[in-house]
Design an enzyme around this catalytic site. Structure first.
Site, PDB file in Angstrom:
ATOM      1  CG  ASN A 154      -0.279  -0.009   2.439  1.00 51.47           C
ATOM      2  OD1 ASN A 154       0.177  -0.571   2.417  1.00 51.47           O
ATOM      3  ND2 ASN A 154      -1.461   0.489   3.270  1.00 51.47           N
TER       4      ASN A 154
ATOM      5  CB  CYS B  88      -2.076   0.195   8.551  1.00 56.34           C
ATOM      6  SG  CYS B  88      -0.974   1.828   8.190  1.00 56.34           S
TER       7      CYS B  88
ATOM      8  CD  GLU C  63       5.570  -0.597  13.259  1.00 54.56           C
ATOM      9  OE1 GLU C  63       4.070  -0.551  13.617  1.00 54.56           O
ATOM     10  OE2 GLU C  63       5.934  -0.907  13.599  1.00 54.56           O
TER      11      GLU C  63
ATOM     12  N   GLY D 282       2.969  -5.464   7.245  1.00 59.87           N
ATOM     13  CA  GLY D 282       1.753  -6.660   6.427  1.00 59.87           C
ATOM     14  C   GLY D 282       0.370  -6.470   6.967  1.00 59.87           C
ATOM     15  CB  SER D 283      -2.530  -9.125   6.692  1.00 61.94           C
ATOM     16  OG  SER D 283      -1.324 -10.571   6.332  1.00 61.94           O
ATOM     17  CB  THR D 284      -3.325  -9.094  11.903  1.00 62.56           C
ATOM     18  OG1 THR D 284      -3.156  -7.835  11.726  1.00 62.56           O
ATOM     19  CG2 THR D 284      -3.296 -10.138  13.002  1.00 62.56           C
TER      20      THR D 284
ATOM     21  CB  THR E  18       1.805 -11.731   6.665  1.00 64.42           C
ATOM     22  OG1 THR E  18       0.863 -12.187   5.710  1.00 64.42           O
ATOM     23  CG2 THR E  18       3.099 -11.969   6.346  1.00 64.42           C
ATOM     24  N   GLY E  19       2.388 -11.355   9.699  1.00 62.12           N
ATOM     25  CA  GLY E  19       2.467 -10.830  10.833  1.00 62.12           C
ATOM     26  C   GLY E  19       2.765 -12.377  11.885  1.00 62.12           C
TER      27      GLY E  19
ATOM     28  CD  GLU F 217       8.545  -0.316  10.348  1.00 60.32           C
ATOM     29  OE1 GLU F 217       7.762   0.964   9.621  1.00 60.32           O
ATOM     30  OE2 GLU F 217       9.222  -0.621   9.798  1.00 60.32           O
TER      31      GLU F 217
HETATM   32  P1  NAD Z   1       0.287  -9.192   3.632  1.00 57.46           P
HETATM   33  O1  NAD Z   1       0.725  -9.409   4.699  1.00 57.46           O
HETATM   34  O2  NAD Z   1      -0.244 -10.329   2.561  1.00 57.46           O
HETATM   35  O3  NAD Z   1       2.484  -9.101   3.073  1.00 57.46           O
HETATM   36  C1  NAD Z   1       2.870  -8.109   3.005  1.00 57.46           C
HETATM   37  C2  NAD Z   1       4.762  -8.915   2.794  1.00 57.46           C
HETATM   38  O4  NAD Z   1       4.693 -10.065   3.438  1.00 57.46           O
HETATM   39  C3  NAD Z   1       5.035  -8.842   1.664  1.00 57.46           C
HETATM   40  O5  NAD Z   1       5.986  -8.490   1.034  1.00 57.46           O
HETATM   41  C4  NAD Z   1       4.232 -10.111   1.115  1.00 57.46           C
HETATM   42  O6  NAD Z   1       5.232 -10.714  -0.462  1.00 57.46           O
HETATM   43  C5  NAD Z   1       4.701 -10.514   2.387  1.00 57.46           C
HETATM   44  N1  NAD Z   1       4.717 -11.815   2.570  1.00 57.46           N
HETATM   45  C6  NAD Z   1       3.786 -12.521   2.987  1.00 57.46           C
HETATM   46  N2  NAD Z   1       3.607 -13.422   3.222  1.00 57.46           N
HETATM   47  C7  NAD Z   1       4.700 -14.238   3.520  1.00 57.46           C
HETATM   48  C8  NAD Z   1       5.366 -15.326   4.745  1.00 57.46           C
HETATM   49  N3  NAD Z   1       4.289 -15.675   5.200  1.00 57.46           N
HETATM   50  N4  NAD Z   1       6.389 -14.544   5.167  1.00 57.46           N
HETATM   51  C9  NAD Z   1       7.557 -14.285   4.467  1.00 57.46           C
HETATM   52  N5  NAD Z   1       6.822 -12.746   4.354  1.00 57.46           N
HETATM   53  C10 NAD Z   1       5.214 -12.441   3.473  1.00 57.46           C
HETATM   54  O7  NAD Z   1       0.410  -7.166   3.293  1.00 57.46           O
HETATM   55  P2  NAD Z   1      -0.470  -6.771   1.908  1.00 57.46           P
HETATM   56  O8  NAD Z   1      -2.065  -7.085   1.656  1.00 57.46           O
HETATM   57  O9  NAD Z   1       1.121  -6.787   1.880  1.00 57.46           O
HETATM   58  O10 NAD Z   1      -0.770  -5.237   2.834  1.00 57.46           O
HETATM   59  C11 NAD Z   1      -2.321  -4.671   3.547  1.00 57.46           C
HETATM   60  C12 NAD Z   1      -1.355  -5.037   5.496  1.00 57.46           C
HETATM   61  O11 NAD Z   1      -0.732  -4.249   5.957  1.00 57.46           O
HETATM   62  C13 NAD Z   1      -2.814  -4.689   5.584  1.00 57.46           C
HETATM   63  O12 NAD Z   1      -3.336  -4.999   6.624  1.00 57.46           O
HETATM   64  C14 NAD Z   1      -1.747  -3.231   6.594  1.00 57.46           C
HETATM   65  O13 NAD Z   1      -2.902  -3.022   7.466  1.00 57.46           O
HETATM   66  C15 NAD Z   1      -1.120  -3.498   6.550  1.00 57.46           C
HETATM   67  N6  NAD Z   1      -0.439  -2.363   6.922  1.00 57.46           N
HETATM   68  C16 NAD Z   1       0.276  -1.953   8.006  1.00 57.46           C
HETATM   69  C17 NAD Z   1       1.025  -0.938   8.759  1.00 57.46           C
HETATM   70  C18 NAD Z   1       1.770  -0.768  10.059  1.00 57.46           C
HETATM   71  O14 NAD Z   1       2.570   0.574   9.687  1.00 57.46           O
HETATM   72  N7  NAD Z   1       0.862  -1.187  10.516  1.00 57.46           N
HETATM   73  C19 NAD Z   1       1.095  -0.399   7.216  1.00 57.46           C
HETATM   74  C20 NAD Z   1       0.760  -0.372   5.693  1.00 57.46           C
HETATM   75  C21 NAD Z   1       0.405  -1.911   6.194  1.00 57.46           C
END
Ligand code: NAD
Length: 480
Positions: free
Chosen positions: A150, A281, A247, A225-227, A229-230, A459
């Protein structure tokens, strides 16, 4: 095909695989990048380890100067980079330029800090003889940075900036759908005088991300990224005791109080929800409006949202009314449609639905709903697209109870000038940040991090630097 950046060289994936880069406004596959895997991550970590020796030993002033030269190069090429971002991400060009400026501001913030890293001194008891105690700070080594789609540039900057300023080297894994602007920025930073391998970019998907999270020589891992994946990242990185920050997703509430400047609140909420097609986010994801101003708020809200026109992000210059680009991928658009349908089935009521766009592209028109029962997808899940639910509330107890009724705790906001209500929001909303009479925005100057399922660690701000530094206590004895 673009190539990855490893050890200062442009390289293809060891396995030879590629993946397409798609323009979400046209669905055209306009470029491709290597689909990197474990071997490519190994090569990048190896290159970063070699570069660490040279980069970590440079004077902090020299590191700052190299970063500043990189920042100038990115600024010089800003428009071209922003256009690339529009093509792969979908946002309007003005938003892409805004993101670029945010990246530059963040990198400057950390370049300034390179020479300001400090340890401390502690007075020690003399039972073992006179001695002198110091606390020193050292760079941690190779850092991994996993970035979502995003805000590919600012979220790379929040990781690469403090990592390099503190003397570390870094391997970036951008989202599979937005690798191009990242590669361009990394190349410019590299060419500005970083040792080969101080910044590496491995393009790819989950496999590359998991390899980076698991790599034993990556001492610090910054994930956004997403919760879901986190949670996986924590499982992989935890056993190796890496310094991990996550994050993650949010479901940020905003409360509009009886004394609010309703027009300002509406303006803030609309930008807060629909900016970047709702894929933020920190988006304003739930609104609680006091009875006294509910009708006025809803009328003004719908009037303002009705002005939104959808379009290709590159059309913005010719069609100033284009305020929203497409969603980044078909799967994100379909997920929002599914959440909206489930919410409506559960009792939410659509009160405004914008005009869609025919033809190609992953467009989703802005929607406003009266939230209905406080359960279901609009509360329990992150709504990562342009759907805004609004609820009527009767007092601050109810507003805070509903604001906290979510698994997330990223941001929050309140629209009021009443100091008692501001104090209650600051003290009682379970979130890492509360904005008062402002939309949610991640300032580089302030620590940024979620509570609950929104993440762990911070961060931004001076606080971010600590995650990129090891602390060592040194005792110098024999002073009697
Ligand atoms: P995502 O979790 O699908 O992907 C994020 C990253 O992780 C990508 O580079 C992806 O290739 C990688 N990834 C995917 N699966 C993985 C795995 N099993 N192991 C390691 N890496 C992996 O998230 P997205 O759809 O790209 O982004 C949207 C999400 O990010 C939303 O939930 C949004 O709220 C969150 N986000 C949070 C913040 C914050 O600062 N809190 C900021 C921006 C986005």
């Amino acid at each position: 095909m673009e190539k990855m950046l490893i050890g200062g060289e442009k390289v293809a994936a060891r396995g030879g695989e590629e993946m397409p880069v798609v323009n979400p406004a046209t669905e055209e596959e306009f470029d491709s990048v290597p689909n990197g895997g474990k071997e490519d991550v190994d090569a990048a970590v190896e290159a970063a380890s070699r570069a660490f020796d040279e980069w970590s030993k440079k004077d902090p002033d020299e590191r700052a100067a190299v970063l500043r030269a990189g920042i100038a190069a990115v600024e010089e090429n800003g428009r071209e980079i922003a256009q690339l971002l529009v093509r792969e991400q979908g946002k309007p060009l003005s938003e892409a330029m805004g993101e670029l400026h945010h990246l530059l501001h963040g990198l400057n913030f950390y370049a300034d800090l390179a020479s300001k890293i400090r340890g401390s001194h502690a007075p020690l008891p003399s039972n073992l003889g006179r001695s002198y105690g110091m606390v020193i700070k050292r760079p941690v080594g190779v850092c991994g940075a996993i970035v979502p789609f995003n805000f590919p540039l600012t979220l790379m900057g929040t990781k690469v900036g403090p990592a390099l300023a503190a003397g570390n080297t870094v391997v970036v894994k951008p989202s599979e759908s937005t690798p191009l602007a990242t590669l361009r920025v990394a190349q410019l930073l590299q060419d500005a005088g970083l040792p080969a391998g101080a910044i590496n970019v491995v393009t790819g998907g989950a496999e590359a991300g998991e390899a980076l999270a698991a790599h034993p020589r990556v001492r610090r891992l910054a994930f956004t990224g997403s919760t879901k994946t986190g949670s996986r990242i924590m499982q992989i990185a935890g056993p190796a005791f890496k310094r991990v920050t996550c994050e993650l997703g949010g479901s940020d509430p905003t409360i509009v109080c009886p004394d609010a400047d309703v027009e300002a609140a509406v303006k803030g909420v609309v930008i807060g929800r629909y900016f970047n097609a709702g894929q933020q986010c920190l988006a304003t994801k739930r609104v609680y409006v006091f009875d006294e101003v509910y009708d006025e708020f809803m009328q003004s809200l719908i009037k303002r949202v009705s002005r939104y026109e959808l379009g290709d992000g590159m059309e913005k210059a010719e069609r100033p009314k284009v305020r929203m680009g497409p969603m980044n991928a078909a799967r994100y658009r379909d997920a929002i449609a599914d959440q909206l349908q489930r919410a409506v089935d559960g009792g939410a009521r659509v009160v405004h639905e914008g005009e869609g766009r025919d033809g190609k592209g992953y467009f989703f028109a802005p929607v406003v709903v009266e939230g209905g029962p406080h359960e279901g997808p609009l509360v329990r899940e992150e709504v990562f697209g342009p759907v805004l639910p609004v609820w009527r509330v009767h007092d601050m107890d109810e507003a805070i109870r509903l604001a906290n009724d979510t698994p997330y705790g990223l941001g929050s906001s309140i629209w009021t000038y009443d100091a008692r209500l501001i104090n209650r929001a600051a003290e009682e909303i379970e979130a890492g940040m509360t904005w008062v009479n402002q939309i949610h925005y991640g300032y580089d100057e302030l620590p940024f991090g979620g509570w609950k399922n929104s993440g762990i660690g911070h961060e931004h701000g001076l606080e971010a630097m600590d995650y990129y530094l090891e602390t060592k206590s040194v005792v110098i004895g024999g002073l009697d």
